[in-house]
Design an enzyme around this catalytic site. Structure first.
Site, PDB file in Angstrom:
ATOM      1  N   ASP A   1       6.557   4.211   7.777  1.00 49.73           N
ATOM      2  CA  ASP A   1       5.099   4.260   7.607  1.00 49.73           C
ATOM      3  C   ASP A   1       4.652   2.917   7.048  1.00 49.73           C
ATOM      4  O   ASP A   1       5.471   2.079   6.652  1.00 49.73           O
ATOM      5  CB  ASP A   1       4.727   5.401   6.648  1.00 49.73           C
ATOM      6  CG  ASP A   1       3.228   5.701   6.594  1.00 49.73           C
ATOM      7  OD1 ASP A   1       2.492   5.277   7.516  1.00 49.73           O
ATOM      8  OD2 ASP A   1       2.785   6.357   5.630  1.00 49.73           O
ATOM      9  N   HIS A   2       3.358   2.716   7.023  1.00 51.14           N
ATOM     10  CA  HIS A   2       2.768   1.587   6.310  1.00 51.14           C
ATOM     11  C   HIS A   2       2.121   2.110   5.029  1.00 51.14           C
ATOM     12  O   HIS A   2       1.367   3.078   5.061  1.00 51.14           O
ATOM     13  CB  HIS A   2       1.695   0.894   7.163  1.00 51.14           C
ATOM     14  CG  HIS A   2       2.247   0.154   8.336  1.00 51.14           C
ATOM     15  ND1 HIS A   2       1.632   0.156   9.570  1.00 51.14           N
ATOM     16  CD2 HIS A   2       3.359  -0.616   8.471  1.00 51.14           C
ATOM     17  CE1 HIS A   2       2.341  -0.582  10.406  1.00 51.14           C
ATOM     18  NE2 HIS A   2       3.392  -1.059   9.764  1.00 51.14           N
TER      19      HIS A   2
ATOM     20  N   PHE B   1      -1.472   6.001   6.997  1.00 52.09           N
ATOM     21  CA  PHE B   1      -1.457   7.046   8.038  1.00 52.09           C
ATOM     22  C   PHE B   1      -0.812   6.546   9.330  1.00 52.09           C
ATOM     23  O   PHE B   1      -1.337   6.764  10.416  1.00 52.09           O
ATOM     24  CB  PHE B   1      -2.874   7.569   8.305  1.00 52.09           C
ATOM     25  CG  PHE B   1      -3.540   8.159   7.093  1.00 52.09           C
ATOM     26  CD1 PHE B   1      -3.229   9.441   6.665  1.00 52.09           C
ATOM     27  CD2 PHE B   1      -4.466   7.429   6.356  1.00 52.09           C
ATOM     28  CE1 PHE B   1      -3.830   9.987   5.529  1.00 52.09           C
ATOM     29  CE2 PHE B   1      -5.073   7.968   5.224  1.00 52.09           C
ATOM     30  CZ  PHE B   1      -4.756   9.255   4.814  1.00 52.09           C
ATOM     31  N   HIS B   2       0.350   5.915   9.193  1.00 48.91           N
ATOM     32  CA  HIS B   2       1.065   5.395  10.355  1.00 48.91           C
ATOM     33  C   HIS B   2       2.509   5.903  10.424  1.00 48.91           C
ATOM     34  O   HIS B   2       3.436   5.110  10.612  1.00 48.91           O
ATOM     35  CB  HIS B   2       1.068   3.859  10.334  1.00 48.91           C
ATOM     36  CG  HIS B   2      -0.289   3.248  10.394  1.00 48.91           C
ATOM     37  ND1 HIS B   2      -0.536   1.947   9.981  1.00 48.91           N
ATOM     38  CD2 HIS B   2      -1.483   3.735  10.816  1.00 48.91           C
ATOM     39  CE1 HIS B   2      -1.826   1.677  10.145  1.00 48.91           C
ATOM     40  NE2 HIS B   2      -2.415   2.745  10.644  1.00 48.91           N
ATOM     41  N   PRO B   3       2.757   7.212  10.312  1.00 48.01           N
ATOM     42  CA  PRO B   3       4.137   7.693  10.420  1.00 48.01           C
ATOM     43  C   PRO B   3       4.698   7.449  11.814  1.00 48.01           C
ATOM     44  O   PRO B   3       3.984   7.547  12.816  1.00 48.01           O
ATOM     45  CB  PRO B   3       4.023   9.189  10.109  1.00 48.01           C
ATOM     46  CG  PRO B   3       2.626   9.544  10.466  1.00 48.01           C
ATOM     47  CD  PRO B   3       1.805   8.328  10.125  1.00 48.01           C
TER      48      PRO B   3
END
Length: 566
Positions: free
Chosen positions: A299-300, A473-475
């Protein structure tokens, strides 16, 4: 129990699933069932259709799965938010609408992995172009007739955007006119997935609108995939729930799992495909012991560096309820005004050290001081930079808790587990302060609100990150593509060791890309759609792209204000 038969069954109508449904049904002889656990994308619901309302879907559960992580051991044991889209459009229905493709070297790096030679940037660029209609027209890097509407920054935008970009340049970093063009590195305007009429350009609007009336496509909403069905080692269908009703559908050709980086490994594990020891814990019959399913989760992480704004030019008044009816009415009637923008109209990518081969830090600039999900608004005029590292070496996992498809899985990103994570976040905060103290922001910049000017030592910065950093919100990467022992799918998304089953979404990325993930996910689906259809890949692009090759990350000598001494 009802049973129907189709050529393809797609689990998940999100950024990838809608692409596949649209492209596969271009062949009138192919039948497709598209299953979506959420509901329709109601076009009169401002929460998902108005770009400026992007925080609202994250505040409830109608459009958001609202996952939560296990206590994160390096983040004060916080349970951290993990929002994922639910409804036609998936996460493209609730995301921040930033259209960022990633850096060319992300894909070139993928292609160095065994078996992924066809995933170079020049192989991927034609599919980015195929998906896109950019409002200023096509060029060598951008498309002009694709399903996804992309809007560029226009004159008259908030003055803080240009001031923040200019401050980045004054600090010695490059200026770039196109974060998705020749050079991602630097500061400049940010493209966004917004239609010419000021509406969110989700994949439901862009792709499904052209496909949903086709007789060979059946879309079933409120349909929660329970298990993939197998005949031996071949996927033969899907069992799903629609309320209290159980149904099954059979696939003559393939089952395509497009449920995202959390739900795709969850569905595979529930179906008996995953780490054998995990499946045995829940007495799930093992179809295939595939150890990588749910591993390699990435993620980020980002933080908000917030400042008081001395001039009344921020979006602070728009947060007041008495101003919102006018904003909403202009957007609804004309598709213009503050409601028609996501307000992430500028940003950038930098390297914090000269030996970083491509950018390791991303910026989103926002002309108001507020959390991404709409919480903790600062009660004054303010602005902020969202800052985070791009390729953390930390790895997490998604693990099934139960066999009940309504139960959320155990999610652990293991944020900030490595020493490099801490170094990059300290570097990012200090670089941001150097940018913010440049002359371009003098007329606007007041006091630093968060983390605060007194937060300076490594220990103090680490404490701030531990307590305040949030997901971007970058899984991704939890069913990674490749050919090593932990790979789940091959270079065409086919699950290793099984027939008739693919995973096509952000979970198959081997390594997370540099930036937001919606555009890369759409590209991945476009590329694999051609392989499913037996088509030859689009011809490789023949364009130049920037490679630093050891160039200084920052031209300190050209900085208008030199770095502060400790």
């Amino acid at each position: 129990m009802t049973t129907r038969e189709y050529d393809y069954i797609i689990c998940g109508a999100g950024s990838a699933g809608n692409v596949l449904a649209t492209r596969l049904t271009e062949d009138p002889n192919v039948t497709v069932l598209l299953l979506e656990a959420g509901g329709p994308d109601y076009r009169f619901d401002f929460r998902t259709q108005m770009p400026a309302a992007l925080a609202y879907p994250l505040q409830g559960r109608r459009y958001n799965w609202a996952y939560e992580t296990d206590p994160e051991p390096h983040m004060d044991n916080r349970r951290m938010e993990c929002g994922r889209g639910k409804g036609l459009g998936g996460s493209s229905l609730i995301n921040g609408m930033c259209y960022i493709r990633g850096n060319a070297l992300d894909y070139d790096n993928w292609s160095t992995h065994q078996g992924l030679e066809r995933w170079t940037y020049l192989d991927c660029l034609p599919y980015f172009r195929k998906a896109e209609t950019r409002d200023v027209g096509p060029n060598d890097y951008h498309g002009g007739d694709g399903p996804v509407s992309v809007t560029t920054s226009k004159p008259g935008a908030n003055p803080l955007f240009e001031a923040m970009v200019e401050a980045g340049v004054q600090a010695g970093y490059p200026r770039t006119d196109d974060l998705n063009g020749y050079q991602q590195e630097g500061f400049g305007p940010m493209d966004r997935t917004v239609t010419p009429k000021g509406r969110r350009a989700s994949t439901a609007r862009g792709y499904l609108d052209q496909a949903k009336t086709r007789p060979n496509l059946e879309i079933v909403t409120h349909a929660l995939a329970d298990r993939i069905l197998f005949d031996g080692k071949r996927a033969s269908g899907v069992a799903y729930l629609r309320g209290s009703e159980r149904a099954t559908a059979h696939a003559r050709r393939e089952v395509l799992v497009c449920s995202g980086a959390i739900a795709s490994p969850q569905l595979l594990q529930r179906s008996g495909v995953g780490p054998g020891a995990w499946l045995k814990e829940l007495d799930i019959p093992i179809v295939l012991d595939l150890p990588g399913v749910g591993q390699n989760l990435q993620d980020h992480l980002e933080m908000y560096i917030q400042y008081e704004c001395k001039e009344p030019v921020s979006l602070y008044p728009a947060l007041k309820w008495w101003n919102q009816p006018k904003i909403g009415l202009e957007w609804m009637l004309n598709g213009t005004g503050l409601g028609a923008s996501n307000h992430f109209e500028a940003g950038g990518f930098i390297r914090t050290r000269d030996d970083d081969p491509w950018p390791n830090i991303q910026y989103h600039f926002l002309p108001v001081a507020i959390n991404y999900n709409g919480s903790n608004a600062i009660e004054m005029h303010g602005f902020q930079a969202h800052v985070g590292s791009m390729r953390s070496p930390s790895r997490g996992r998604v693990k099934l808790r139960s066999r009940d498809p309504n139960d959320h899985p155990s999610i652990l990103f293991n944020y900030m587990a490595e020493a490099l994570d801490w170094r990059e976040f300290r570097d990012a905060i200090r670089a941001t302060r150097e940018i913010m103290r440049q002359p371009a922001l003098d007329r606007y910049r007041g006091r630093e609100l968060n983390p605060g000017a007194d937060c300076r030592s490594d220990k103090e910065l680490d404490t701030f990150v531990r307590a305040r950093a949030e997901t971007a919100f970058h899984p991704s990467c939890s069913c990674k593509m490749g050919y090593d022992d932990m790979a789940v799918v091959d270079d065409e998304g086919r699950v290793h060791g099984l027939d008739g089953l693919r995973v096509v979404d952000a979970s198959i990325m081997p390594i997370i890309t540099t930036g937001n993930l919606n555009a890369p996910t759409i590209m991945i689906a476009e590329k694999i759609a051609d392989r499913i259809r037996g088509r030859e890949p689009l011809a490789r692009a023949n364009v130049a792209y920037y490679v630093a090759n050891g160039a200084p990350a920052r031209n300190v000598a050209k900085a208008v204000r030199q770095p502060e001494t400790a």
